[in-house]
Design an enzyme around this catalytic site. Structure first.
Site, short mmCIF file in Angstrom:
data_model
loop_
_atom_site.label_atom_id
_atom_site.label_comp_id
_atom_site.label_asym_id
_atom_site.label_seq_id
_atom_site.Cartn_x
_atom_site.Cartn_y
_atom_site.Cartn_z
N ARG A 124 0.85 -1.20 0.00
CA ARG A 124 0.00 0.00 0.00
C ARG A 124 0.87 1.23 0.00
O ARG A 124 1.99 1.20 0.52
CB ARG A 124 -0.83 0.07 1.29
N HIS A 159 -16.56 46.49 -7.67
CA HIS A 159 -17.89 46.77 -7.13
C HIS A 159 -18.68 45.48 -6.93
O HIS A 159 -19.21 45.21 -5.84
CB HIS A 159 -18.60 47.71 -8.13
N CYS A 189 -9.79 47.95 7.58
CA CYS A 189 -11.18 47.73 7.17
C CYS A 189 -11.29 47.45 5.68
O CYS A 189 -12.38 47.36 5.14
CB CYS A 189 -12.08 48.90 7.57
C1 PEP Z 1 -10.61 50.63 1.20
O1 PEP Z 1 -10.25 51.40 0.33
O2 PEP Z 1 -9.88 49.73 1.66
C2 PEP Z 1 -11.95 50.73 1.77
C3 PEP Z 1 -12.32 49.96 2.79
O3 PEP Z 1 -12.81 51.61 1.19
P1 PEP Z 1 -13.58 51.33 -0.19
O4 PEP Z 1 -13.42 49.89 -0.51
O5 PEP Z 1 -14.98 51.72 0.06
O6 PEP Z 1 -12.87 52.24 -1.11
#
Ligand code: PEP
Ligand code: MG
Length: 852
Positions: A76, A420, A797
């Site tokens: 095996r 987007h 963020c």
């Molecule tokens: C970024 O630019 O990382 C952000 C959080 O803002 P947006 O994606 O809305 O430009």
């Protein structure tokens, strides 16, 4: 000869190492240590197998010496990671005319002949690579099979056992080196130079006198992970025959449908149960056990981790920790973050056939099937009929939002991970494949032509897999999302372990609800312009942006104010007492200008202008580089009324959402796209003035926290100046990546795969944070900001906030939290906990997590 170029009889104390002999060899040693009846087994090291592939003859008599005077054995594969695969097992090596004669007296002539025949066939197919059809002979006996072999090969079948074994070993070791095997294992994460070990084991026959046969048992339901005895047993059989002949095989537990091993062989069944429990405890896993009965005696031939779904993986890890078989930390470490992403969404069933028609970025996870639609109207019409649809666009803009809401999945030709379509789809929890280039969309004729020339029309069924970036023709089988009790329990353990906060990017009250379901600690980014994607609201926002005089603008803003106030109040109320960070408007103008004839007509009606006048105004506002144009704070500085309206809406909403007698809501307000200290000073003084006005009007005191989004390289470099006026900095790494590389977020998707394939970028920097370049700017900004303000709150963020490697980097920089799309929040929570376990920080910060 190197020591590693050797073989070892597996005993409890033999020097068997997973890295050197593979996982199967190591597992067999563990079973032996747990005193299971495993037939004698010899492990061949990876270097030895490599040498065999190169033609070197190992010490065959030494190996065979471990198996007595009439050795009959199996070989095996033993890869270092079980899911790297490996060539299939070959059984009954050693069968020849003499062995058949010898075994006839021991196990009966029929059984001995059957074993001999089985070996001739598998040798012919797997070693000599002959065609199965050559054995389509009536009443096939070993003699006839040998004759057929000799005719085909023009040479006798090897009777010498050493020769048989050498050929088998060579064939298996060379199969591992083949291109398809290599590609397959690399797709499972195996390094380029991964080797394979082999194990040679004495056959327990499963054929012959007394109760003989073979079976497989495991102890969980592979889909749910719940404890359940599952498997089959087949008399007079070998290996996994019971699974391939389920119709004739016996059930293991009592079953109305037929006889079971539990009834016919209760002692054996009890032993199997006992071994299952021993393996679970001893190997700290749910194992699938392959067993053979030989003349009524039980042999355990092999055990492997029971294959299971993502949902079962979580259930088993939690159950093992609950039963104190493993620690909770181990349970948290056992679940990879990809599993969590899979659990939150429906997925394409692992074994489903895929007719892939397009490939792009895996921009938002999960899978959905629906009828192809080419515009918002068709998506909404499908939704009204209760039909699932998949919206396909070149790229999306705010005008497509309603279509995105109505559709079950999104496909775009252009754009990458932060386009987007990708950002909105992740927010909505919809599967999305972006940048699926190579197709031709004729939106007017509602036709899609794919690279292989096939044509799809509106209404044709397609399936989007946003976890792999594939679009498939037709409907593909799915498995449901699985965030039940065990998942929640695991995440609670993760929360107790992690040392970096996790917030959500949520733009609407609906998003906030989702953020709460996924136990985000707050909202780290509310893109307030996204509240205007709704058709009615979009027109009012456009009016405010388009107004050419203060009065018109004021009129539009007065209509926007209550809309914003209502949304903010709802979001504060949903999230209380968790913090909410609202970003002031950052509309890249091109995303908000009408682009269709009907959009222009609607705006003309609303503003009492002619379509031509609207078009002229659009031309006035059009920018060559909208992403570097009148965005963010630049709009706030030049059209101050807009930010003033937003500040008022925020303060009034905070007052409304503050519980009577309870703690007041303290909003966080964030300024986007800053590049100079003066921008912050100007906006701050205006917001302070609005706060003072609202406080005076309402007779209350107003507290708020002002922060800056650091998303231009200059803001990062000047973070010291900026921090003088900001109590927090949040890194918008989407724009920061765009501006540091000079790489358009919306266009880079077109060449990103070439760049990654050519090794120019190790990965798409919009997906995995570029720690060397963008990361250096982040590090500088953290240091300079904290130098000026010791208690400065730092966070990320951008989309990287949900990516485990990027979270590791942010955590090392001492950031307080990451913020990501709601559906990535559980991924981030788990990743953060795993980092805290694997890489404890020397200076532990004390974080207060809100009660779940
Ligand atoms: C970024 O630019 O990382 C952000 C959080 O803002 P947006 O994606 O809305 O430009
Ligand atoms: Mg940005």
């Amino acid at each position: 000869m190197l020591d590693s170029l050797n073989f070892e009889l597996i005993t409890p104390t033999a020097a068997i190492q997973r890295k050197l002999h593979g996982a199967r060899a190591k597992c067999l040693q563990r079973l032996i240590r747990l005193e299971m009846p495993v037939p004698e087994t010899v492990a061949l090291s990876i270097p030895l197998v490599r040498a065999i592939a190169a033609g070197q003859r190992p010490d065959l008599s030494g190996i065979l010496g471990h198996f007595g005077s009439w050795p009959v054995i199996s070989v095996r594969s033993s890869p270092v990671e079980p899911d790297w695969g490996g060539p299939g097992t070959i059984l009954n090596i050693g069968m020849n005319r003499a062995t058949e004669a010898y075994l006839s007296s021991r196990i009966g002539a029929d059984a001995a002949a059957a074993l001999h025949l089985k070996f001739i066939k598998s040798y012919a197919l797997d070693v000599a690579r002959l065609d199965d059809e050559m054995f389509d002979i009536p009443d096939l006996t070993p003699d006839r099979a040998l004759e057929a072999y000799e005719t085909e090969m023009d040479e006798p079948f090897p009777q010498d056992i050493e020769a048989q074994l050498f050929e088998v070993l060579k064939s298996m070791s060379r199969a591992w080196e083949g291109t398809s095997a290599r590609l397959l294992r690399q797709s499972k994460g195996a390094p380029e130079n991964a080797g394979i070990g082999l194990v040679v084991q004495r056959m327990a026959f499963g054929l012959g006198k007394g109760e003989s046969g073979a079976g497989v048992i495991h102890f969980i339901n592979s889909d749910t992970g719940k404890r359940q005895k599952v498997g089959r047993y087949l008399s007079q059989a070998q290996g996994r025959d019971a699974l391939s002949n389920e119709g004739q095989a016996m059930y293991l537990t009592r079953d109305k449908r037929g006889p079971s091993l539990e009834e016919t062989q209760p002692d054996i069944f009890a032993d199997l149960e006992r071994y299952g429990a021993i393996a679970r405890k001893g190997l700290r896993e749910e194992m699938q056990i392959e067993f053979t009965l030989e003349g009524g005696n039980l042999h355990i031939l092999d055990a492997l981790v029971t294959p299971r779904s993502a949902r079962a993986r979580v259930a088993v890890a939690v159950a093992l920790a609950d039963d104190k078989v493993i620690a909770r930390e181990d349970a948290v470490l056992r679940i990879d973050t990809k599993t969590v992403a899979d659990l939150l969404h429906r997925q394409v069933a692992p074994k489903a056939a895929r007719d892939v028609i397009l490939t792009g970025f895996a921009a938002s996870p999960g899978a959905a099937c629906g009828k192809l639609v080419f515009n918002t109207v068709a998506a909404q019409a499908a939704a009204a009929r209760g039909e699932a649809s998949i919206l396909i666009r070149r790229e999306t803009s705010p005008e497509d939002i309603r279509g995105m809401h109505a559709a079950r999945g999104i496909v775009t030709e252009r754009g990458g991970m932060t386009s987007h379509a990708a950002v909105i789809a992740r927010g909505l929890g919809l599967p999305c494949v972006s940048g699926a280039s190579g197709m031709e969309i004729d939106a007017k004729a509602r036709i899609l032509r794919i690279p292989d020339g096939r044509i799809f029309s509106e209404g044709d069924l397609v399936t989007v897999d946003g976890s792999t970036g594939q679009v498939m023709a037709g409907e593909v089988a799915m498995v449901e999302a699985g965030i039940g009790g065990p998942f929640r329990k695991l995440m609670t353990w993760a929360d107790k372990l992690r040392d970096i906060g996790v917030r959500a990017n949520a733009d609407t009250p609906t998003d906030a609800e989702v953020a709460l379901v996924f136990q985000a600690e707050g909202i780290g980014l509310c893109r307030t312009e996204h509240m205007f994607f709704d058709e009615d609201r979009l027109t009012v926002l456009r009016e405010a942006i388009f107004a050419s005089n203060t009065n018109d603008r004021q009129a539009a803003l007065e209509r926007l104010l209550p809309m914003q106030r209502r949304d903010f109040e709802q979001i504060f109320t949903i999230m209380a007492p968790r913090p909410v960070c609202l970003r002031l408007f950052d509309p890249p103008l091109h995303e908000f200008l009408p682009s269709t004839r009907s959009g222009i007509r609607e705006l003309a009606e609303a503003m009492d202008l002619t379509a031509r006048e609207v078009q002229m105004r659009i031309d006035d506002l059009s920018e060559f580089n909208p992403m570097l144009g009148m965005r963010g704070v630049r709009l706030g500085i030049t059209v101050p009324e807009i930010y003033a309206m937003q500040a008022r809406a925020i303060f009034e909403a905070a007052i409304l959402a503050s519980p009577k007698g309870g703690p007041a809501v303290v909003p966080e307000i964030m300024i986007p796209l800053v590049s100079a200290k003066r921008e912050v000073e100007l906006v701050k003084s205006r917001i302070d003035a609005v706060a003072a006005d609202v406080a005076a009007e309402k007779g209350v005191s107003i507290e708020y926290r002002l922060g800056v989004m650091v998303e231009t390289p200059r803001a990062a470099l000047r973070a010291g100046d900026i921090a003088m006026h900001a109590s927090f900095l949040s890194f918008g790494t989407n724009d920061m990546t765009q501006m540091t590389y000079g790489l358009s977020r919306d266009d880079a998707g077109r060449f990103m795969s070439d760049y990654v394939n050519e090794g120019v970028f190790p990965e798409d920097p919009f997906h995995a944070l570029d720690q060397d370049g963008v990361g250096e700017l982040l590090g500088l900004a953290c240091e300079r900001g904290r130098h000026v303000r010791e208690k400065l709150t730092l966070s990320v963020c951008g989309e990287h906030g949900g990516d485990p490697d990027s979270i590791a980097f942010c955590r090392r920089l001492g950031m307080d939290y990451v913020s990501c799309s709601p559906f990535r929040v559980p991924v981030a929570r788990l990743a953060a906990a795993q980092l805290a376990i694997r890489d404890p920080l020397v200076h532990e910060e004390n974080f207060d997590f809100p009660e779940a």
